[in-house]
Design an enzyme around this catalytic site. Structure first.
Site, PDB file in Angstrom:
ATOM      1  N   GLY A  78      45.883  17.684  78.790  1.00 34.41           N
ATOM      2  CA  GLY A  78      45.570  18.853  77.980  1.00 34.41           C
ATOM      3  C   GLY A  78      46.313  18.813  76.673  1.00 34.41           C
ATOM      4  O   GLY A  78      46.960  17.817  76.327  1.00 34.41           O
ATOM      5  N   GLY A  79      46.230  19.936  75.916  1.00 33.54           N
ATOM      6  CA  GLY A  79      46.863  19.995  74.613  1.00 33.54           C
ATOM      7  C   GLY A  79      48.373  19.881  74.685  1.00 33.54           C
ATOM      8  O   GLY A  79      49.018  19.458  73.736  1.00 33.54           O
ATOM      9  N   TYR A  80      48.958  20.264  75.808  1.00 40.38           N
ATOM     10  CA  TYR A  80      50.401  20.196  75.979  1.00 40.38           C
ATOM     11  C   TYR A  80      50.852  18.762  76.232  1.00 40.38           C
ATOM     12  O   TYR A  80      51.905  18.335  75.770  1.00 40.38           O
ATOM     13  CB  TYR A  80      50.786  21.099  77.158  1.00 40.38           C
ATOM     14  CG  TYR A  80      52.247  21.095  77.531  1.00 40.38           C
ATOM     15  CD1 TYR A  80      53.107  22.047  77.004  1.00 40.38           C
ATOM     16  CD2 TYR A  80      52.771  20.166  78.426  1.00 40.38           C
ATOM     17  CE1 TYR A  80      54.453  22.071  77.348  1.00 40.38           C
ATOM     18  CE2 TYR A  80      54.107  20.176  78.766  1.00 40.38           C
ATOM     19  CZ  TYR A  80      54.943  21.127  78.230  1.00 40.38           C
ATOM     20  OH  TYR A  80      56.266  21.145  78.572  1.00 40.38           O
ATOM     21  N   LYS A 112      54.494  17.897  84.630  1.00 39.65           N
ATOM     22  CA  LYS A 112      53.833  18.113  83.344  1.00 39.65           C
ATOM     23  C   LYS A 112      54.759  17.618  82.245  1.00 39.65           C
ATOM     24  O   LYS A 112      55.847  18.160  82.041  1.00 39.65           O
ATOM     25  CB  LYS A 112      53.490  19.592  83.167  1.00 39.65           C
ATOM     26  CG  LYS A 112      52.685  19.870  81.910  1.00 39.65           C
ATOM     27  CD  LYS A 112      51.945  21.199  81.958  1.00 39.65           C
ATOM     28  CE  LYS A 112      52.850  22.393  81.879  1.00 39.65           C
ATOM     29  NZ  LYS A 112      52.080  23.646  81.681  1.00 39.65           N
ATOM     30  N   ASP A 171      46.088  33.943  79.941  1.00 42.24           N
ATOM     31  CA  ASP A 171      45.120  32.844  79.973  1.00 42.24           C
ATOM     32  C   ASP A 171      44.541  32.683  81.379  1.00 42.24           C
ATOM     33  O   ASP A 171      44.481  31.576  81.917  1.00 42.24           O
ATOM     34  CB  ASP A 171      45.780  31.541  79.513  1.00 42.24           C
ATOM     35  CG  ASP A 171      44.746  30.478  79.099  1.00 42.24           C
ATOM     36  OD1 ASP A 171      43.587  30.864  78.824  1.00 42.24           O
ATOM     37  OD2 ASP A 171      45.089  29.289  79.063  1.00 42.24           O
TER      38      ASP A 171
END
Length: 966
Positions: free
Chosen positions: A654-656, A673, A769
Site C-alpha cells: 500500500g501507500g505506507y 508492516k 477509514d
C-alpha cells in the site's frame, strides 16, 4: 556455615541486587509498608525487587509499580496511607477480600495516574474519603458490597473520565450530591455510563439538576434506597438511557415523564413506591423488554391499549400486579386497582414469556385466544374477579386463576384453580455424561469431565428481561459468551458451569458459577486473581441484552489454604531447599558475568530503554510516540523472521509500504508492516498507530505485538489474521462463502470493535477509514477492525475534530467532506456502507453509481425483501429465508443518512444488530463454519496486564493476520 563465608555470600548477593534491581526504591518502600499491614500475601512476596522478581499480582513499567491485582486471594488487614506513595499506579484491584477492613486512607487521593480502583466485596467501613475526587484520570470506581457510611462525596463530580460509578450495597446516607457555586456533584459526570447507587440508605429527592441532555448515561440504578418526592422530569433528557431502576423507594406523586424521547430504553423498574395519578404512557417504546410498575397507587384503570403494542417485550412483564402500598406502621392498604375485562390482544405479544396481573379487580370472561405468543410460559391472574374462562385456546403452560369467582364455582378440579399450581423456574445444567471419576476431596467434575478445583461463587445480575428461569438457552448462551471472552485473551480457563438461578428480594438474578482451570487441577494465584477480577469487570463480557449489569461474589477466601495447595507447597519447599545452596554458590559467578555483559551491551540497553532516541532529529515527524507495554524488536530480529524481507513473504502492498509474513522465534506467526524509507505518511501513520494500538485492547480490534524503530526503519508487528480481508471474502477472492448468518455476525463483531473505540477508549477514537479492506477475518471468521493510521482522538468538549479530509472515496461521510469536522458519526456512515456491501456484494462505487443511491432507488418496503432481489449478493443464499434482512437494511440506511444528527451511535447499532439476530432466531455468536478454516496457530503465550484498559492480552503468541494497507 562459617561466619566468614556467610559474610562473603551476603556481599556477593548485595552486588547482584545492585546490578539487577529494577524496582524504584521509593515504590518498593511504599509496597513493603502496605504489605506489613496485610496477612496472607502471596508466598513469593520476598526479596527486594518486586518488578524484577515477578511478585504475584504486581506489574511494572520503567521500574515503577503500575498495577496491583490481588482479587479474592484471602488478604486480611487494612489499607494504610502508604498506598499513596506509588505515584505511577494505574490499577488497584483488591476486590473479593472479605478480610480487608478499616477506613480508606485520605492518601488514596495521591494516586493521580489511577485508572481502575476496585474494592468491591471487601469489608471497608467509614466514609468514602473526599480526596477520591482528586483521581481525575479514573475510569472505573467500584466500591460495591462494603460497609461504607456517610454521604457520597461531592468531589466525585470531578472525575470527568469516569465510565463506571458503583457504590451498590453499602450503608451510604444523605442526598445525591449535585453541583453548586462552591462544590461539584454527580451532574458533572456527563461521560459516565453507569450510576450504580442501589441498596443504600440515600434520602431526599432525586435532584432535578442531576440529569441533562449532555449525559451519556445508559444504566441508572437507584433501587432499594429511601428516596422520596417525585421522579424528576429532567430524566427524559438523557436519551441514551437503557435501564432505569427506581424501585423500592418512597417516590410519590404522578409520573410526568415523557417517555417518547427515551428510544433506547429497554427496562423500567418503578415498583414498590407510592406513585399516583395515571399510569405512564409507554406508547412507541419499541425496545422495551421489561416493565414493572407493581405495588404503587395509580388511578383506577383498565389495561391500557399501549400494552399490546410493546412488541419488543421479550420476557417478564409485571406491569400492574399488586397495586398496593405499605404505610409506615406496616398496615397494608389496598389502592384502586386494574379493573375491566382482559383483552386477548395482550397475550399475543410475540416475545412475551409472563403476564402477572394478580391481586387486581379484573373481571368478565378470560379469553386467551388462539394467537398467544409461542414463548408465553406463565399467566398469573390470581385474586381477581374473573367469572368465566373460555377454554378453547389450547394453552397448556402455567395458568394461575385461584382466588377468582370462576374457580369458586368449579372448585379445585382443575390445576389452574389449585393453590399448588406454581410456575416451573428450576434449571439445572445438562448432565455431563462423564465416565465415573474418582476425584480427590473437594474436587468437582467439570463439563469437560475433568476433576479440578474451580473458582466458585455467585453472579448477580442487577436486571434481567426474561422470566423463564428454567430456560436453559439463556444460560447456555451466557456461558458460551463468557467462555469466549476468557479464551480470547488466553486466560487459563478450561470450562464454565452456570446453575441454580433464582431471583432475590431485590429482583436480582443470582446464578452459581464454577470456573474450571486448564492445564492443571487448580489455579495459581495470578490466574485466580485475574479471573476473579474480570468477573467483576462490567465491560469484559459481551453478554446478551437480556442480562443486565453483573456483580460477582466469591464463595470464600480459602482457595489456597485447602488440599489443592498442599502438593504445591511440598514440592515448592523441597525444590527451594535443594537449590538454595546452589543459588548462593552461583551468586559470585553471576555477578562477574553480569558486569562483563554490561560493558558490551551498553548501546543496546540505551536503545531498548529509549527506542525513539533518534526521533527528535526528524523535524517532519513531530513529537516522539508515547507508548507503554509494547515489545521493541531489533531490525535483525525482523530481518531474520522474514527471510531477509523476501518477496515470497509479502502479503500486502500500500501507500505506507509493504506487509510481510514473519515467524518469530518459537513459531509465532506475525504480520510486519514496513514503511517506505523517507515516507512522511509513514512517519505520521507510524506514530498514530503505535500510540493508539498500545492503549486499546479488544477482541474485535487487530492487536499490535510490537515495533521496530532503528536504522531509519519504521516497522509495526501485528497479530496475523489468517483469512484476510472482508473484501476478499465478499468478492470471492478468499474462496470463503459467507452465509447471511455469518454476515450478521461479522457486522456485529465489527460494530463492537468500533463501539469500543468510540465509547470505552479514553479519549474516544475515530477510526476515519472504515471499509471492507480494513476489516479482517480470523480462522473462525471473527471480524477485527484494522489499520489505524488515519485515526484521531475525539475532543470531549468540542464533539468533533477539525481536520484535513482523509479517507477512502465511497466510504467517506459527506458532512465531514463538506465541513471538515470529523465526528464518531463519520465512522457510522462508513460502517453503513460496509453493511450495504455485506448485503449486495458490490463495491461502494459501482459503474459510477454509489451503493447508497442504488439501494435507496431499488427499495420498496411494501414488497418481500424490500424488492432488493436483483441487487442482493447471490452468494448470500437467496434461496433460503433471509431473516432480519429488511431490518438490517433499514439500519444501514439510517447509518448513511446525509446529516450526522440523523445517524445512530455505534452502541445503538450494536444493540439493533443483536436484536435483529435474536428476533430472527439466529444463534449468531456460535454458528460454526461449514468448512474448516485453512490455518490454525498456537496461542499458548503468557499473560500481561496492559497499562491502560483492563483487558489482559497475550504477550507471546497470537492467532494471526494479513493487514490490508491504505
Amino acid at each position: 556455615m562459617d561466619p566468614g563465608k556467610q559474610i562473603f555470600l551476603l556481599i556477593m548477593y548485595l552486588q547482584v541486587f545492585l546490578i539487577a534491581a529494577v524496582t524504584d526504591p521509593h515504590d518498593f518502600t511504599a509496597l513493603s509498608a502496605v504489605k506489613s499491614n496485610w496477612q496472607n500475601t502471596p508466598p513469593n512476596w520476598i526479596g527486594f525487587d518486586p518488578c524484577r522478581e515477578g511478585w504475584e499480582g504486581i506489574q511494572c513499567s520503567n521500574s515503577s509499580i503500575t498495577s496491583i491485582v490481588l482479587s479474592g486471594i484471602g488478604l486480611t488487614g487494612t489499607l494504610t496511607a502508604d498506598i499513596g506513595n506509588l505515584p505511577m499506579l494505574q490499577e488497584l484491584d483488591l476486590s473479593q477480600n472479605m478480610g480487608l477492613t478499616g477506613t480508606l486512607p485520605q492518601a488514596i487521593g495521591n494516586l493521580k495516574k489511577l485508572l481502575y480502583l476496585s474494592l468491591a466485596g471487601c469489608s471497608f467501613l467509614g466514609p468514602i474519603p473526599n480526596t477520591i475526587g482528586s483521581l481525575t484520570q479514573l475510569f472505573s470506581l467500584s466500591l460495591a458490597s462494603n460497609k461504607f457510611i456517610g454521604e457520597i462525596p461531592p468531589s466525585i463530580g470531578n472525575l470527568l473520565n469516569l465510565y463506571l460509578l458503583d457504590v451498590t450495597d453499602n450503608k451510604l446516607t444523605g442526598t445525591i450530591p449535585v453541583s453548586n457555586e462552591t462544590s461539584p456533584g454527580l451532574d458533572l459526570l456527563v461521560n459516565t455510563r453507569h450510576f450504580h447507587l442501589g441498596q443504600n440508605q440515600l434520602t431526599g429527592t432525586i435532584p432535578l439538576k442531576l440529569f441533562s441532555s449532555k449525559m451519556t448515561l445508559i444504566h441508572l440504578l437507584l433501587d432499594s434506597n429511601q428516596l422520596s418526592g417525585s421522579i424528576p422530569s429532567s430524566l427524559e433528557r438523557v436519551q441514551s438511557l437503557e435501564l432505569i431502576r427506581l424501585d423500592r423507594n418512597s417516590l410519590n406523586g404522578p409520573v410526568l415523564l415523557n417517555f417518547t424521547g427515551l428510544t433506547n430504553l429497554s427496562q423500567l423498574y418503578l415498583s414498590n413506591n407510592k406513585l399516583t395519578g395515571p399510569m405512564p404512557d409507554l406508547s412507541g417504546m419499541n425496545l422495551v423488554t421489561y416493565v414493572d410498575m407493581s405495588n404503587n397507587s395509580f388511578d383506577a384503570s383498565s389495561i391500557p391499549p399501549w400494552f399490546s403494542s410493546l412488541q419488543s417485550l421479550t420476557s417478564f412483564i409485571k406491569l400492574f400486579a399488586n397495586i398496593i402500598s405499605k404505610n409506615f406502621n406496616g398496615r397494608i392498604m389496598e389502592r384502586t386497582q386494574l379493573q375491566g375485562q382482559i383483552p386477548d390482544s395482550i397475550f399475543s405479544v410475540a416475545q412475551l414469556q409472563s403476564v402477572v396481573l394478580s391481586n387486581n379487580q379484573l373481571n368478565g370472561t378470560l379469553d386467551i385466544g388462539t394467537n398467544y405468543g409461542t414463548q408465553l410460559e406463565l399467566i398469573d391472574l390470581q385474586n381477581n374477579s374473573i367469572t368465566e374462562f373460555a377454554q378453547g385456546s389450547g394453552y397448556s403452560k402455567t395458568l394461575m386463576l385461584q382466588g377468582n369467582p370462576f374457580c369458586a364455582t368449579i372448585g379445585s378440579t382443575e390445576n389452574y384453580c389449585s393453590l399448588l399450581q406454581q410456575p416451573n423456574t428450576s434449571y439445572s445444567p445438562p448432565p455431563n455424561n462423564c465416565v465415573q471419576h474418582d476425584c480427590n476431596s473437594n474436587q468437582i467434575i467439570s463439563p469437560r469431565c475433568k476433576c479440578a478445583y474451580p473458582i466458585t461463587g455467585t453472579l448477580k445480575f442487577r436486571s434481567i428481561s426474561f422470566s423463564d428461569l428454567g430456560n436453559a438457552g439463556y444460560y447456555n448462551h451466557a456461558q458460551a459468551l463468557m467462555m469466549d471472552a476468557f479464551q480470547s485473551i488466553q486466560f487459563p480457563v478450561d470450562s464454565i458451569a452456570l446453575s441454580d438461578p433464582f431471583k432475590d428480594e431485590y429482583d436480582y438474578l443470582e446464578l452459581r458459577i464454577e470456573v474450571f482451570p486448564s492445564n492443571s487441577d487448580s489455579f495459581n494465584r495470578t490466574g485466580f486473581s485475574m479471573i476473579t477480577s474480570q468477573l467483576n469487570n462490567l465491560t469484559f463480557f459481551q453478554l446478551p441484552s437480556s442480562f443486565g449489569p453483573l456483580y460477582f461474589t466469591l464463595d470464600n477466601n480459602d482457595y489456597f489454604s485447602g488440599p489443592k495447595s498442599n502438593k504445591g507447597i511440598i514440592i515448592g519447599a523441597a525444590i527451594g531447599s535443594s537449590i538454595l545452596a546452589l543459588l548462593l554458590l552461583m551468586t559470585g559467578i553471576y555477578a562477574f558475568k553480569q558486569r562483563r555483559k554490561a560493558d558490551t551491551a551498553t548501546e543496546a540497553a540505551i536503545r531498548l530503554r529509549d527506542p525513539f532516541a533518534s526521533w527528535d532529529r526528524n523535524e517532519s515527524a513531530g513529537s516522539r510516540p508515547q507508548i507503554k507495554g509494547l515489545r521493541c524488536f531489533t531490525f535483525e530480529e525482523l530481518k531474520k523472521c522474514t527471510n531477509n524481507f523476501s518477496d515470497a513473504n509479502i502479503i500486502g502492498i500500500g501507500g505506507y509500504g509493504r506487509v510481510y509474513r514473519g515467524i518469530l522465534t518459537g513459531g509465532k506467526l506475525v504480520a510486519i508492516k514496513r514503511a517506505q524509507r523517507g515516507s512522511l505518511q509513514g512517519n505520521v501513520e507510524f506514530k498514530t498507530e503505535i500510540e493508539l494500538l498500545s492503549r486499546v485492547h479488544h477482541k474485535n480490534l487487530v492487536s499490535l505485538v510490537g515495533f521496530c524503530y532503528e536504522l531509519d526503519e519504521q516497522m509495526l508487528v501485528y497479530e496475523h489474521i489468517s483469512n484476510g480481508t472482508l473484501k476478499d471474502s465478499i468478492s470471492g477472492k478468499s474462496g470463503i462463502q459467507l452465509s447471511w448468518a455469518r454476515r450478521l455476525q461479522i457486522a456485529l463483531d465489527s460494530a463492537r470493535g468500533l463501539t469500543y473505540l468510540h465509547e470505552l477508549a479514553n479519549p474516544p477514537i475515530i477510526h476515519r477509514d472504515i471499509k471492507s479492506t480494513n476489516i479482517l477475518l480470523d480462522d473462525q471468521l471473527t471480524a477485527k477492525v484494522a489499520d489505524f493510521g488515519l485515526s484521531k482522538p475525539l475532543d470531549h468538549t468540542e464533539g468533533h475534530v477539525s481536520t484535513q479530509v482523509k479517507g477512502t472515496m465511497g466510504y467517506m461521510d459527506p458532512e465531514y467532506f463538506m465541513t471538515q469536522q470529523l465526528t464518531d458519526k463519520s465512522d457510522v456512515y462508513s460502517f453503513g456502507v460496509v453493511m450495504l456491501e455485506l448485503v449486495t456484494g458490490r463495491n461502494p462505487i459501482h459503474h459510477g453509481r454509489h451503493i447508497v443511491t442504488v439501494v435507496r432507488m431499488a427499495m420498496d418496503k411494501t414488497k418481500d425483501l424490500y424488492n432488493l432481489h436483483e441487487i442482493l449478493d447471490p452468494a448470500i443464499g437467496v434461496g433460503n429465508t433471509l431473516k432480519g434482512l429488511e431490518k438490517f437494511v433499514d439500519l444501514a440506511i439510517r447509518c448513511v443518512e446525509e446529516w450526522r444528527a440523523n445517524r445512530p451511535a455505534m452502541g445503538q447499532v450494536v444493540k439493533e444488530i443483536e436484536n435483529i439476530a435474536e428476533q430472527a432466531g439466529l444463534d449468531y455468536d456460535f454458528e460454526m463454519l461449514s468448512t474448516s478454516a485453512s490455518h490454525y496457530y498456537s496461542t499458548n503465550g503468557s499473560l500481561y496486564l496492559p497499562d491502560n484498559k483492563k483487558f489482559y492480552e497475550y504477550s507471546e503468541s497470537f492467532p494471526h493476520s494479513e493487514i490490508e494497507l491504505q
